[in-house]
Structures are given as C-alpha cells and as structure tokens.
Design an enzyme around this catalytic site. Structure first.
Site, PDB file in Angstrom:
ATOM      1  N   HIS A   1       9.145 -26.263  -1.324  1.00  0.00           N
ATOM      2  CA  HIS A   1       8.408 -27.286  -1.880  1.00  0.00           C
ATOM      3  C   HIS A   1       7.141 -27.070  -2.799  1.00  0.00           C
ATOM      4  O   HIS A   1       6.481 -27.831  -3.275  1.00  0.00           O
ATOM      5  CB  HIS A   1       8.024 -28.566  -0.802  1.00  0.00           C
ATOM      6  CG  HIS A   1       9.218 -28.930  -0.162  1.00  0.00           C
ATOM      7  ND1 HIS A   1       9.791 -30.181  -0.373  1.00  0.00           N
ATOM      8  CD2 HIS A   1       9.942 -28.496   1.064  1.00  0.00           C
ATOM      9  CE1 HIS A   1      10.662 -30.423   0.432  1.00  0.00           C
ATOM     10  NE2 HIS A   1      10.979 -29.561   1.156  1.00  0.00           N
TER      11      HIS A   1
ATOM     12  N   GLU B   1       0.693  -1.224   0.148  1.00  0.00           N
ATOM     13  CA  GLU B   1      -0.016   0.149  -0.035  1.00  0.00           C
ATOM     14  C   GLU B   1       0.883   1.197   0.062  1.00  0.00           C
ATOM     15  O   GLU B   1       0.259   2.220  -0.445  1.00  0.00           O
ATOM     16  CB  GLU B   1      -0.929   0.026   1.215  1.00  0.00           C
ATOM     17  CG  GLU B   1      -2.247  -0.785   1.077  1.00  0.00           C
ATOM     18  CD  GLU B   1      -3.209  -0.387   2.210  1.00  0.00           C
ATOM     19  OE1 GLU B   1      -2.995   0.049   2.884  1.00  0.00           O
ATOM     20  OE2 GLU B   1      -4.290  -1.021   1.942  1.00  0.00           O
TER      21      GLU B   1
ATOM     22  N   LYS C   1     -14.164  -0.412  -3.758  1.00  0.00           N
ATOM     23  CA  LYS C   1     -15.061  -0.195  -2.819  1.00  0.00           C
ATOM     24  C   LYS C   1     -16.327   0.404  -3.261  1.00  0.00           C
ATOM     25  O   LYS C   1     -17.495   0.187  -3.285  1.00  0.00           O
ATOM     26  CB  LYS C   1     -14.589   0.658  -1.649  1.00  0.00           C
ATOM     27  CG  LYS C   1     -13.739   0.081  -0.840  1.00  0.00           C
ATOM     28  CD  LYS C   1     -13.380   0.910   0.478  1.00  0.00           C
ATOM     29  CE  LYS C   1     -12.212   0.565   1.423  1.00  0.00           C
ATOM     30  NZ  LYS C   1     -11.769   1.449   2.213  1.00  0.00           N
TER      31      LYS C   1
END
Ligand code: PA5
Length: 445
Positions: A305, A284, A419
């Site tokens: 892995h 951010e 949003k």
C-alpha cells in the site's frame, strides 16, 4: 534443510545457460572460502563458527542470561550496526515485534546506542525509572561513538541507582578479547566480558556473544539456533551445488541484467528487523568499488500500500527475494458472520494464514508479470533452528556473491568517511586539521 530456494517464478527472466555461464564463478568462490585464501580471508571466522565456537564462553552466556532474567525488569542493549541488528532481528522474529508488550517471564529489552538522538535516550531512561535494569554494552572496536555515548549515560544511571559495586554486577560487556577502550574500561571496573572474535566482522557476528547474550536473555534457545546454523554450515561446505550458492548466482545474473536493487520481502511483521539485518549484511559486504546491488526490504501486504505501485509499474531496476514462512507461529480462524455486513464472508471458515498466502500468490504473479523477477526462500516455521539456518544461508550467500562480483565482502572502508568528518566537526583530538576545511565547506554560499 528446512530452507528451500524456489526458482519457478524466475523462468522467464533467467535461462538455464545463464546458470551455466556463472557456474565457474560460484565454484571459484566456494573454493576460496573453503581454502580461506580469497579477499578478506582474515575475516572468515564466521564460516566455522557454528561448530568451532568457544564452548566455555557459550556456557557463560547462558549463565549471564539467566542472571539477567532473574535480576532485571529491563535489559538495555547498547550497540550499533552489526553490534545491534542481529540480536534485535532474532528476538523480534523468534518472539515478537511486540515482545516488550507481551506478558512473559523475561525482561523487556530496549536497544539504544544505535543513533545519537537524545529524545529516544531520554525515553528509555524514563522507562527504566523504578525498574531493575541490566546493561549489555556491545562494541567490537570498543570505540564507536554512538554506543560509547549511550553507555556513559546508562552506566551513570546504574551507578546512581545501585552504586559502583552494584552496577558492575549488572553490566555485561561484549567486545574485543584484548584491546580497545571498552575492554580496558571493563577490566578496570570488573564487568563480566564476552568476546567478539578477531576474525568475525560486525555484520557476521550475530552467532557470537554479540547476538547470543541478548537473544538468550529474551528466552530463546541458543543451542537450537547454533544447531540450525551448523546444519547450514555442513550443507554448504560439501560442494558448490546448493540453494545458498544458487541464490548468489541468481543475484549475480540479475545484477548483470541491470537489476541493481534487491528488495527482501516477507509477509510477517516479525521479519521486518531481519530485513534491516539483511540490508547491513549485504550493503556493507557488496557495496564498494562502485559495485553492488542496493539492498532494501519491505513487509507485505503493508508496503504493497506504499511501495506496491512503484514495484509493479515503476522503473525496472529491482528484483524481489521473498522469504516465505510456511507456517505462522499462531494462526487465527476466521468465523462466519450471519449478517455479513462487511461483505467478508468469502474470506471466512478458514485460517488467516490462507488469506496471507493468497496475497503472496497474487502479488508474485502480478509482480513477475510486471517484469520484476522474484526469488522465493521458503522457511518452514519461525523457530530457532530455522533462524540459525537462515542466518548462515544469508552470510554464506553474501560471501559467495561478493567474491563473484570481485569485491572484498569483509571490509567496510566507506563507513569511515562520515566518522572522520563528524569527529573533525566535533573537535575530537587528532582531527584538528580537517575541522576548518569542513566548516568552510558548510558555510559556503
Ligand atoms: O559490520 C560492521 O563492522 C559495523 O557495522 C559495526 O558492527 C558497527 O560499526 C559497530 O562497530 P563496533 O561493534 O566496533 O562498535
């Protein structure tokens, strides 16, 4: 300082002149931060926080944590992003990722309101059934949908269980000091409130009540946490020659060489959530204006892995920053086995941490030989003081790094886009105009 930067694995990737080349940028970033006159300087409250925190509130946080410990089997912490990650990361690092499963005299802690998934919420509600529950709702703005929705659900649950008056004794709200829906609601209902300072952004707020209340409720020593952060604050304020700024400089040099992904690595599963906290802090802060290093994280040897192949042989877009915790909280002695049917006696008569260390050494040699630069940050022991230091190290590093990159590290304009769309699609009042347009896009062939 217990945090030390180890740069010996970078020698073939960065020459001494390159450090000199970016030094003026480091100096300028340091000067802007100290003079508080750079981009986003309204959000520099975190810089002096380890010294200039509200001592009266700090005492209330400790008292509230004691009350929570005495009265609750379960603490539900509601928040998202910066209002969630730091507390969870600190508790897992200092206590354990298995904290809830271990026997202890502090409440189990569940984090909700960090997604909109109904299954998870139902499961935490079921866990709370028959238990004494407290809630810490955390939202700086007081209006974020995910935690607000979760709070509505847990508030109703507490009110059914304890009545309105009983519930209000069990709800602790951490939010803006004066404004926002949560602040208004808390004042109306009579909840104890704690403050997210105006000048501290969400992702820099772990050392405010946002992180401190849940961390203290988990039985961690928040005095020591602040002490560690204070050490780092003092060490990095002095001048522009320190490990924190050198880390920022290295990132900048590597980014210029096309290394656009940073993988924060540790060899301790208790550090995994710190990786999530780091991703928010760096993502951010730096990812804007079409710039930034993409932050990722991994826990080794687990992820060797899964991601190991890509890191070793895949496209050369990344560098690794390994947080090397020198002493584990608890070691495990590996006994010899007379039969040696599993052929593992070559690993025995030593501590398991030694095997982990060899995995680290083997991996770092392989990855650097494979063309992946490795930065190492050494941390002595996983305790409160060192965590405070480490938190501050990363906060200051990202601020310097962002300034070096020419971005405002303290805003997050991009978070608003999803949003707005979500509100419009849900029919939130005020977003009517965009609804039809978005639905048409979704329905287009
Ligand atoms: O760093 C940030 O500002 C964000 O990640 C916020 O912490 C997050 O969106 C939650 O916001 P709030 O605390 O206002 O609910």
């Amino acid at each position: 300082m217990s945090i030390k930067l180890q740069t010996k694995y970078l020698k073939k990737f960065i020459g001494e002149d390159e450090y000199k080349g970016v030094a003026p940028l480091v100096t300028a970033a340091h000067a802007s931060l100290e003079a508080k006159n750079g981009l986003g300087s309204d959000f520099l409250g975190w810089v002096d926080l380890p010294t200039n925190y509200d001592k009266e509130e700090f005492a209330r946080i400790k008292a509230a944590a004691e009350k929570i410990k005495k009265t609750c089997d379960v603490l539900v912490v509601i928040g998202i992003g910066g209002s969630y990650l730091g507390a969870r990361a600190a508790i897992e690092f200092l206590k354990s990722p298995l904290y809830n499963n271990l026997s202890k005299d502090t409440p189990d802690i569940y984090f909700v309101g960090n997604s909109i998934n109904p299954t998870y919420l139902n499961e935490v509600l079921a866990i709370c059934d028959g238990k004494d529950v407290c809630v810490n709702i955390i939202s700086k703005s007081g209006t974020t949908t995910e935690p607000a929705l979760a709070f509505r659900i847990f508030k109703q649950m507490l009110e059914k269980k304890y009545g309105k008056d009983g519930a209000k004794e069990r709800i602790f709200a951490t939010t803006d000091k004066a404004k926002g829906t949560l602040k208004e609601l808390s004042d109306t209902q009579g909840y104890e409130t704690f403050v997210v300072p105006d000048d501290v952004g969400g992702r820099f707020s772990v050392l405010t009540a946002v992180g401190l209340l849940p961390i203290a409720a988990a039985g961690c020593d928040i005095d020591k946490l602040m002490e560690g952060a204070r050490k780092a604050q003092n060490a990095y304020a002095k001048d522009d020659n320190n490990d924190c700024y050198k880390y920022a400089a290295i990132r900048n040099i590597l980014a210029r060489k096309g290394k656009s992904v940073e993988m924060l690595v540790s060899y301790d599963p208790a550090f995994t959530m710190m990786g999530e906290w780091f991703k928010q802090l760096f993502g951010e802060s730096e990812g804007k204006d079409d710039k930034g290093i993409f932050p990722s994280s991994a826990t080794f040897s687990t992820d060797l892995h899964s991601l190991g192949q890509f890191i070793q042989d895949g496209s050369k877009i990344m560098f690794e920053t390994v947080v090397d915790i020198l002493k584990p909280k608890k070691d495990l002695w590996l006994e010899n086995d007379a039969e040696n049917l599993d052929g593992l006696n070559f690993l025995t008569n030593q501590n398991m941490s030694v095997v982990n260390k060899k995995a680290f050494q083997g991996t770092i040699l392989a990855h650097t030989e494979g063309g992946v630069p490795n930065i190492v940050i050494e941390v002595d022991t996983p305790d409160e003081e060192n965590l405070g230091e480490l938190i501050y190290f990363f906060e200051k590093a990202v601020a310097v790094s962002g300034y070096m990159m020419g971005v405002n590290p303290f805003n997050q304009p991009g978070v608003e886009s999803y949003k707005k769309n979500m509100f419009a699609l849900l029919g939130k009042p005020g977003y009517e105009g965009a609804k039809a347009e978005l639905e048409a896009k979704l329905n287009a062939e």
